[in-house]
Design a protein around this motif. Structure first.
Motif: not given
Length: 392
Positions: A65-93
């Motif tokens: 992530v290159n930008g600054n401010g709340r508009a470009t912030q990643l949320d940990y819980n949102e990211l970890m929900k993507l682990e349920g997708l078939p094309e994503i096995d593991t996520i480590a922020p």
């Protein structure tokens, strides 16, 4: 005249003047040796690049992530929900804190601290040497626990087991729960050996760190990584309302690009080395022209007793082929020896000898001799017996 007899005559001619022969072969020797050595270095470099990417996994995607401010912030819980997708096995922020002051007893040193989750070790292919890695309980409890890279552990504890010991990171006390095995540098030149891993929320709260900047994503297979890349691009573009605030680094694409660059450079260097073979061929042509002049009377005698034009032509062609073939063989052996010795002088640059290229280089050297020997041989075969016998 049979081929064996022609080769025997050519060998006697070659051995009759060894110094001139060696000087004639020099261009071919240098050319073949250069080709074999450069290809070995190039393939060794490509193999080392592939090995480094394999250590990280070619089915890994890195989100920066290159930008600054709340508009470009990643949320940990949102990211970890993507682990349920078939094309994503593991996520480590991850959250990084470079140049952290680390103390134990009277020893102090600066190391990079990483705030991450329990998946990080599996994603970056790190192995536990002693103790354990971070757990889900550590993340939930925001525990002050740390896992040390091998270099960090050696600096503070030598060969002793650091598990259970307490270290101080920027004034905060952490209990060591594990140590990683030595891994070495990755393709970017960094090393997990010189890093300390702590729970992500612990790092964020204790050191008041900002948003997640880098996230490692592992796909089930190398083929799935491109689907995962498209999925993450769509997710981040929707979340940030832009496609410019982030960067997706596909390890498989990087491997292909780096390998292609290495192969291109090797081919360019080999092309330059082939010039030496051509120069060697010109040298062979020159010396064969001299040989024809020196042996004009011999040619006249052979023709006068019944030797045909093709016999003279083949005789000199075989001589040229023998000279270039012996030069190619010497160059081949010299090139293999140089390729084997290269890592001793350049430990970070391994070599991988290519049998097929070595054979092609040798055959090409013999072909060069025959091609450049064709003109002198043809000239010799066209000599008239009466003119050759009168030559003084």
């Amino acid at each position: 005249m049979r081929l064996g007899e022609l080769i025997g005559m050519a060998m006697r001619t070659v051995l009759s003047n060894p110094l001139r022969t060696i000087l004639t072969m020099l261009g071919v020797i240098i050319g073949v040796a250069s080709v074999v050595t450069l290809v070995a270095i190039g393939r060794g470099t490509s193999a080392e690049i592939a090995k480094q990417y394999e250590n990280l996994g070619t089915n890994m995607l890195v989100v920066n992530v290159n930008g600054n401010g709340r508009a470009t912030q990643l949320d940990y819980n949102e990211l970890m929900k993507l682990e349920g997708l078939p094309e994503i096995d593991t996520i480590a922020p991850t959250i990084l804190k470079p140049n952290s002051n680390v103390k134990f007893d009277r020893t102090q040193e600066k190391y990079t601290m990483i705030g991450t989750n329990d998946r990080y070790a599996a994603v970056v292919k790190a192995q536990i040497d002693t103790g354990r890695f971070l757990s889900e309980a550590d993340l939930e409890l925001r525990a002050n626990v740390a896992v040390l890279g091998s270099e960090v552990s050696k600096k503070f504890f030598g060969f002793l087991d650091p598990v259970g010991e307490q270290i101080n990171i920027d004034g905060i006390v952490f209990t060591v729960v594990g140590r990683l095995k030595e891994k070495g540098q990755n393709v970017s030149g960094t090393s997990i050996d010189s890093m300390i891993m702590v729970p992500l929320e612990t790092a964020r709260r204790q050191f008041k760190l900002g948003t997640i900047r880098t996230t490692y994503i592992e796909a089930p297979t190398k083929d799935d990584i491109y689907v995962a890349q498209d999925t993450m691009k769509q997710y981040l573009t929707y979340k940030f309302k832009s496609d410019t605030g982030f960067q997706l680094v596909n390890q498989d694409e990087l491997l292909k690009a780096r390998t292609a660059t290495s192969n291109t450079l090797t081919k360019q260097l080999v092309s330059v080395a082939c010039i030496s073979l051509l120069v060697g061929g010109i040298g062979i042509m020159n010396i064969m022209l001299v040989t024809v002049s020196e042996r004009t009377r011999e040619i006249g005698i052979r023709k006068s007793i019944g030797a045909k034009r093709r016999n003279i032509l083949f005789q000199f062609l075989v001589e040229a082929g023998v000279i270039s073939g012996i030069g190619g063989l010497i160059g081949l052996l010299f090139g293999i020896g140089l390729a084997l010795a290269w890592p001793a002088f350049n430990p970070d640059q391994p070599t991988l000898i290519s049998v097929d290229i070595s054979i092609y280089a040798f055959l090409f050297s013999a072909l060069v001799g025959i091609v450049f020997g064709l003109y002198p041989a043809n000239k010799a075969s066209k000599l008239r017996p009466i003119d050759a016998l009168r030559f003084d």
